[in-house]
Structures are given as C-alpha cells and as structure tokens.
Design a protein around this motif. Sequence first.
Motif, short mmCIF file in Angstrom:
data_model
loop_
_atom_site.label_atom_id
_atom_site.label_comp_id
_atom_site.label_asym_id
_atom_site.label_seq_id
_atom_site.Cartn_x
_atom_site.Cartn_y
_atom_site.Cartn_z
N GLY A 1 0.78 -1.23 0.00
CA GLY A 1 0.00 0.00 0.00
C GLY A 1 0.82 1.28 0.00
N ARG A 2 2.14 1.16 -0.13
CA ARG A 2 2.98 2.35 0.00
C ARG A 2 3.22 3.10 -1.31
NH1 ARG A 2 7.25 2.37 3.94
NH2 ARG A 2 6.47 1.48 5.86
N SER A 3 2.80 2.48 -2.39
CA SER A 3 2.98 3.15 -3.68
C SER A 3 1.91 2.67 -4.65
CB SER A 3 4.37 2.88 -4.24
OG SER A 3 4.51 1.51 -4.55
N SER A 4 1.78 3.39 -5.74
CA SER A 4 0.80 3.00 -6.75
C SER A 4 1.30 3.45 -8.11
CB SER A 4 -0.57 3.59 -6.44
OG SER A 4 -0.48 4.99 -6.30
N ALA A 5 0.70 2.87 -9.13
CA ALA A 5 1.10 3.21 -10.50
C ALA A 5 -0.13 3.29 -11.37
CB ALA A 5 2.06 2.14 -11.03
N LEU A 6 -0.23 4.38 -12.10
CA LEU A 6 -1.29 4.55 -13.08
C LEU A 6 -0.70 4.21 -14.44
CD1 LEU A 6 -4.25 5.65 -13.41
CD2 LEU A 6 -3.19 7.84 -14.02
#
Length: 89
Positions: free
Chosen positions: A68-73
């Motif tokens: 949950g510490r990063s995300s990518a679109l």
Amino acid sequence: QVQQDPFLEITEGTGINITCSHPQKLSGYYIHYYRLLPDRGPELLVSAASGSKDVPAIAGKLSVSEDGRSSALWLAGPRRGDAAVYYCA
Ligand SMILES: *[C@@H]1O[C@H](CO)[C@@H](O)[C@H](O)[C@H]1NC(C)=O
C-alpha cells in the motif's frame, strides 16, 4: 503526503506508468488520481484503496502495491491528448 515525478515524457503509443509514493497511506485509505488537461477543470480518473482497477477513461489501469505504499497509473497507449498534469492524492 504523496510524492510524484515532476515530469515524464514518452513517445505516443508507448505504455507508461505514472507512479506515486505514499508511504504513510493506511490500508483502508484511498488513493485518487486526477488529471488536469489544458483549459479544462480537474478530472477524477480513479480511486482505489488496494489491488488494481481498470481506468477506461485513459485505457489504462491503476495498481496499488501490496504494502500500500505506492501505486502506479498505467497508460497503455498514451496519445497526444493525454498530455496533462496528473495528480495523485
Ligand atoms: C507498471 O506498474 C505496474 C504496477 O506496479 C507493474 O506491474 C508493471 O510492470 C509496470 N510496467 C512497466 C512497463 O514499468
């Protein structure tokens, strides 16, 4: 608090990840991606707390990392019209 690359450039049609770091996001909390096109108001693209989600508006996908510490679109085939300021929040 979130952190993003200030600038990303890609050739038309080449897939790209717009990443966002949010090390303090708690597990139930949502991450939101907006984009701001020239001469337009901000547009909400997608919201998710975990996992991945299709984003039809950009023919792409949002993935939140397992911790949950990063995300990518992911924009699978960006076009000139996708040139915009992308915000995560
Ligand atoms: C884009 O990000 C997703 C999710 O983190 C990852 O699975 C994928 O490999 C990335 N693709 C590229 C081309 O970097």
